[in-house]
Design an enzyme around this catalytic site. Sequence first.
Site, mmCIF file in Angstrom:
data_model
loop_
_atom_site.group_PDB
_atom_site.id
_atom_site.type_symbol
_atom_site.label_atom_id
_atom_site.label_comp_id
_atom_site.label_asym_id
_atom_site.label_seq_id
_atom_site.Cartn_x
_atom_site.Cartn_y
_atom_site.Cartn_z
ATOM 1 N N GLU A 78 -9.546 -2.459 4.463
ATOM 2 C CA GLU A 78 -8.613 -1.336 4.339
ATOM 3 C C GLU A 78 -8.557 -0.800 2.911
ATOM 4 O O GLU A 78 -8.440 0.400 2.699
ATOM 5 C CB GLU A 78 -7.202 -1.740 4.811
ATOM 6 C CG GLU A 78 -7.096 -1.910 6.315
ATOM 7 C CD GLU A 78 -7.431 -0.627 7.087
ATOM 8 O OE1 GLU A 78 -7.242 0.479 6.552
ATOM 9 O OE2 GLU A 78 -7.919 -0.752 8.229
ATOM 10 N N TYR A 93 0.394 3.203 3.614
ATOM 11 C CA TYR A 93 -0.640 3.279 4.646
ATOM 12 C C TYR A 93 -1.393 1.941 4.785
ATOM 13 O O TYR A 93 -1.537 1.409 5.894
ATOM 14 C CB TYR A 93 -1.645 4.417 4.345
ATOM 15 C CG TYR A 93 -2.848 4.246 5.203
ATOM 16 C CD1 TYR A 93 -2.784 4.559 6.560
ATOM 17 C CD2 TYR A 93 -4.019 3.659 4.707
ATOM 18 C CE1 TYR A 93 -3.855 4.327 7.394
ATOM 19 C CE2 TYR A 93 -5.094 3.417 5.532
ATOM 20 C CZ TYR A 93 -5.002 3.755 6.870
ATOM 21 O OH TYR A 93 -6.048 3.496 7.701
ATOM 22 N N ASP A 133 -3.506 7.801 8.211
ATOM 23 C CA ASP A 133 -4.409 8.185 7.114
ATOM 24 C C ASP A 133 -4.789 9.664 7.278
ATOM 25 O O ASP A 133 -4.242 10.366 8.129
ATOM 26 C CB ASP A 133 -5.644 7.268 7.090
ATOM 27 C CG ASP A 133 -6.571 7.515 8.279
ATOM 28 O OD1 ASP A 133 -6.172 8.230 9.216
ATOM 29 O OD2 ASP A 133 -7.697 6.981 8.254
#
Length: 337
Positions: free
Chosen positions: A35, A117, A135
């Site tokens: 991520e 996020y 996102d």
Amino acid sequence: MPSDLHSTLLTWYQLHKRKLPWRGESDPYRILVSEVLLQQTRVEQAIPYYQRFLQQFPTLEDLARADQEAVLKAWQGCGYYARARNLHKLAHKIISGSQHLPRSSSELQALPGIGPYTAAAVASIAFGEPVAAADGNVRRVLSRWNAWENPNPKQVQEAADTLMAELVYWGGSVNTSDGSLPGDWNQALMELGATVCTPQNPGCRVCPAARFCQGKTRPERYPATRARKQKGLEVVALVLQGPKGVHLELRQGRVLGGLWGFPMEEGPGALGRLLARFGLDSAEPVGTVRHNFTHRKLHIQVYQAHWEARENPKNRPLSRLDRKILELIRAGQSRLL
Ligand code: SF4
């Protein structure tokens, strides 16, 4: 509509998701690394970095024990180096404390380099927390579904977060019986944005969500955008080299801090200041290099001069910008570099 939308998208996701090295991963550390990489790097480019990084630092403990320079070397070429420095700091923090990544998005957000996020993505994928992760891909999909005309990115983000919070709740609660988790729902939306509802030429004809979408007649109109201005900057770089190597400096600052590079100055009188720093009268012009950062467009004039320098650039983590300068020099004289 939500349960219909969820089952349609989740079924599509299970059938069509791309095979990626982090798909199906259950180790929270590995999910975190993927991520963080995907924050600013495209999937295809991120894959080799993901594999190389985890080969070198297979656990949080390995990462915590490593030197920052080794971490930056593994990240070299991937850009946005604050991500690597923050991952390293995060590893230190965890290993000197609880030894485990926290499970909730609110606790994850307290760690270095983890924004809302990334925290939501890790918490939902690794720990099944029903929290929304929106996102850029997801914002685009939601803007099109709802035909949002608003060009203000902050307001679009807020609207996307609000809607996603409602949708992920449905996704998490409706589908637990078939083994789907909130992380699947978040990833299904991201995957739709990355592979079907793309910025240009979205595949509305094959889109599983077409019947829920208000923007499909003019999809490229959404999200509405405002042009972002990049500021131009004139820079001079000086490559000092001798028979034993080149001169490199440790860079400071948020963008390239911790990496090594050639001496540089910006603005009027930049060459004069560089020459004065090294007690030189002149340097030979080599050529120019262009490099773009998010808000800056650099136009770099490269000069070279003789110097008793000893660094081998292969041994130091260099930014993409410095590697472009190195390539320019190499093209002119491969003997030394
Ligand atoms: S129908 Fe078209 S615009 Fe709407 S979500 Fe699908 S690909 Fe995107």
